[in-house]
Design a protein around this motif. Structure first.
Motif, PDB file in Angstrom:
ATOM      1  N   ARG A 316       0.732  -1.254  -0.037  1.00  0.00           N
ATOM      2  CA  ARG A 316      -0.170  -0.037   0.194  1.00  0.00           C
ATOM      3  C   ARG A 316       0.798   1.242   0.037  1.00  0.00           C
ATOM      4  O   ARG A 316       0.434   2.310  -0.509  1.00  0.00           O
ATOM      5  CB  ARG A 316      -1.048   0.032   1.125  1.00  0.00           C
ATOM      6  N   MET A 317       1.873   1.179   0.803  1.00  0.00           N
ATOM      7  CA  MET A 317       2.978   2.297   0.681  1.00  0.00           C
ATOM      8  C   MET A 317       3.388   2.633  -0.701  1.00  0.00           C
ATOM      9  O   MET A 317       3.395   3.915  -1.322  1.00  0.00           O
ATOM     10  CB  MET A 317       4.195   2.107   1.535  1.00  0.00           C
ATOM     11  N   GLN A 318       4.064   1.707  -1.362  1.00  0.00           N
ATOM     12  CA  GLN A 318       4.229   1.854  -2.768  1.00  0.00           C
ATOM     13  C   GLN A 318       3.367   2.269  -3.529  1.00  0.00           C
ATOM     14  O   GLN A 318       3.672   3.273  -4.477  1.00  0.00           O
ATOM     15  CB  GLN A 318       4.911   0.576  -3.370  1.00  0.00           C
ATOM     16  N   GLU A 319       2.059   1.820  -3.531  1.00  0.00           N
ATOM     17  CA  GLU A 319       0.972   2.344  -4.473  1.00  0.00           C
ATOM     18  C   GLU A 319       0.780   3.727  -4.025  1.00  0.00           C
ATOM     19  O   GLU A 319       0.666   4.893  -5.026  1.00  0.00           O
ATOM     20  CB  GLU A 319      -0.216   1.615  -4.180  1.00  0.00           C
ATOM     21  N   GLY A 320       0.955   4.123  -2.751  1.00  0.00           N
ATOM     22  CA  GLY A 320       0.647   5.478  -2.313  1.00  0.00           C
ATOM     23  C   GLY A 320       1.442   6.547  -2.912  1.00  0.00           C
ATOM     24  O   GLY A 320       1.171   7.506  -3.216  1.00  0.00           O
ATOM     25  N   ILE A 384      -0.058   8.389   3.633  1.00  0.00           N
ATOM     26  CA  ILE A 384      -0.226   8.866   2.490  1.00  0.00           C
ATOM     27  C   ILE A 384      -0.601  10.252   2.431  1.00  0.00           C
ATOM     28  O   ILE A 384      -0.359  11.040   1.458  1.00  0.00           O
ATOM     29  CB  ILE A 384      -0.623   7.756   1.441  1.00  0.00           C
ATOM     30  N   GLU A 385      -1.885  10.351   2.773  1.00  0.00           N
ATOM     31  CA  GLU A 385      -2.530  11.427   2.802  1.00  0.00           C
ATOM     32  C   GLU A 385      -1.833  12.749   3.175  1.00  0.00           C
ATOM     33  O   GLU A 385      -1.792  13.882   2.523  1.00  0.00           O
ATOM     34  CB  GLU A 385      -3.868  11.211   3.739  1.00  0.00           C
ATOM     35  N   ASP A 386      -0.884  12.526   4.345  1.00  0.00           N
ATOM     36  CA  ASP A 386      -0.282  13.743   4.942  1.00  0.00           C
ATOM     37  C   ASP A 386       0.962  13.903   4.067  1.00  0.00           C
ATOM     38  O   ASP A 386       1.335  15.083   3.913  1.00  0.00           O
ATOM     39  CB  ASP A 386       0.187  13.262   6.489  1.00  0.00           C
ATOM     40  N   LEU A 387       1.551  12.879   3.487  1.00  0.00           N
ATOM     41  CA  LEU A 387       2.853  13.013   2.531  1.00  0.00           C
ATOM     42  C   LEU A 387       1.916  13.937   1.394  1.00  0.00           C
ATOM     43  O   LEU A 387       2.961  14.737   0.848  1.00  0.00           O
ATOM     44  CB  LEU A 387       3.105  11.751   2.036  1.00  0.00           C
ATOM     45  N   ALA A 388       1.031  13.406   0.807  1.00  0.00           N
ATOM     46  CA  ALA A 388       0.531  14.136  -0.355  1.00  0.00           C
ATOM     47  C   ALA A 388       0.122  15.966  -0.004  1.00  0.00           C
ATOM     48  O   ALA A 388       0.592  16.456  -0.773  1.00  0.00           O
ATOM     49  CB  ALA A 388      -0.737  13.619  -0.905  1.00  0.00           C
TER      50      ALA A 388
END
Ligand SMILES: *Cc1c(COP(=O)(O)O)cnc(C)c1O
Length: 419
Positions: A316-320, A384-388
């Motif tokens: 999921r991390m890679q997809e994100g 992922i949300e916070d990275l984006a």
């Protein structure tokens, strides 16, 4: 006589615990899954509970003389047997951590070199190898030849061949290396060692307790352990993906006697003959008992279950990350030990925005560094949300630059910048 730095009267346990809890405010909070280094979070309450009980039982015991504690002796023997079976080893030593496993492997290499008349034996490593090799070389009066890694972050065997000289005693491969999570071409490097009659150490400190189950989950894992021809020793940390408490690692060796961990023996002391297999004298019992407990509690099934949670988080991390414009994972990591790099964004600013959102991402030269544990399967979506959002937020007010790993504490100074 004693100045005010030393307390006059003692405090009661409750007062002390209150003070400690105040001090702990601001400590790395790994249980929430917002930290990605230093602690490997199995997120298994049963394991946590039994480790706490075990730690309480062995808090004061001293394994310096294992014959005084049949319990610790038996557990250590079993840990060594279980680890040897896992890594295809002939023998193993339970050490206090990866740095000590590496130190002892380097020591064996130095003694072998000196027996061959080499005064300052040299070891060839890839630049991605852990600083513990340079540290051991520093203590042991050895030389290090660090060759560059290839564009994929892996060691390049031909550069090892080029770096050989008459003083070389050992070659090092990582499985995987810490900065980029890629496994070096172990077979090729071990082959070069064999051709040149050298020792070959595989540093599986971070991968050793995950790779066996990673392969079982169908992930591509090239041969990396003592079953590879030419590999003579291997380090694998129990206090990482072995899920033991801190202070436990394995130095495993194969059939080559030259690589075997050497006992230190001293018989000219009025106190009696002193024999020791590791660098410490008095030796805590907890890491031994905790290592035994973690392995017995989890078993192969448990390690597989935790590995599959790590794999799920990693997928999921890679997809994100792939879904975020401007951000990328460096190279193609074999394990979820990786660098987040800029693909157009200001990576330093991303780290700062993530700090502000309560995440604790480590900094390394080329970007942010993360290691996924089973507990992270709960937080990938919000991460992922916070990275984006952090990428979208753009530049930060000031640049911070690369961080430091580790630190020193002394009387006047306390350097402990770890971010
Ligand atoms: C953690 C690590 C080490 C050092 O181990 P410590 O337990 O921190 O002393 C060595 N090599 C690699 C690849 C590591 O990840």
């Amino acid at each position: 006589m004693i100045d005010e730095s030393f307390p006059t009267s003692g405090l009661r346990p409750m007062e002390l615990l209150t003070q400690i809890d105040e001090l702990r405010v601001g400590d790395l909070e790994w249980r929430t899954g917002r930290a990605f280094g230093l602690v490997y979070h199995p997120d298994d309450p049963g394991l946590e509970q039994v480790l706490q009980s075990v730690a309480a039982r062995f808090m004061h015991e001293n394994a310096l003389n294992p014959f005084r504690y049949r319990s610790l002796l038996e557990m250590e023997v079993e840990v060594v047997k279980m680890a040897s079976a896992l890594f295809g080893a002939q023998d193993a030593t339970l050490t206090s951590g990866g740095s000590e496993s590496i130190f002892l492997a380097m020591h064996a290499a130095r003694e072998h070199g000196r027996a061959c008349g080499i005064d300052r034996p040299r070891v060839v490593i890839c630049e991605t190898a852990h600083p513990a090799f340079a540290k051991a070389a520093h203590y042991l009066g050895m030389g290090i030849d660090a060759v560059p890694c290839g564009p994929d972050g892996r060691a390049v065997p031909t550069l090892y061949t080029d770096a050989l000289d008459s003083r070389t005693v050992m070659l090092v491969a990582s499985a995987p290396c810490f900065p980029f999570g890629v496994i070096d071409p172990v077979s090729d490097i071990a082959g070069i060692a064999q051709q040149n009659d050298l020792l070959c150490h595989v540093d599986a400190c971070i991968g050793g307790w995950l790779l066996p189950w990673w392969a079982e989950l169908g992930q591509p894992v090239a041969d990396w352990d003592l079953r590879v021809a030419g590999v003579t020793s291997l380090s694998a940390d129990l206090h990482k993906y072995g899920y033991s408490t801190k202070g436990a690692s394995i130095l495993a060796t194969g059939t080559d006697e030259r690589a075997r961990n050497q006992l230190f023996e001293y018989d000219r002391w009025p106190g009696g003959t002193y024999v020791s297999a590791t660098t410490n004298g008095s030796k805590p019992g907890t890491p031994i008992a905790a290592a035994w407990t973690a392995m017995r509690y989890l078993g192969s099934d448990g390690y597989l279950r935790l590995a599959s949670r790590v794999l799920d988080a990693w997928t999921r991390m890679q997809e994100g990350v792939a879904s975020i414009d401007g951000l990328a994972i460096t190279g193609e990591p074999d394990l979820p030990v990786f660098e987040l790099r800029s693909d157009g964004c200001d990576i330093d600013a991303v780290g700062q925005h993530m700090d502000a959102r309560g995440w604790r991402l480590d900094r390394q030269a080329g970007g942010l560094h993360l290691i996924l544990s089973p507990g992270h399967d709960q937080v990938i979506e919000s991460l992922i949300e916070d990275l984006a959002a952090s990428v979208a937020a753009g530049p930060a007010a000031t640049a911070t630059g690369p961080g430091r790993y580790g630190g020193a504490v002394g009387h006047d100074t306390a350097t402990h910048l770890v971010t």
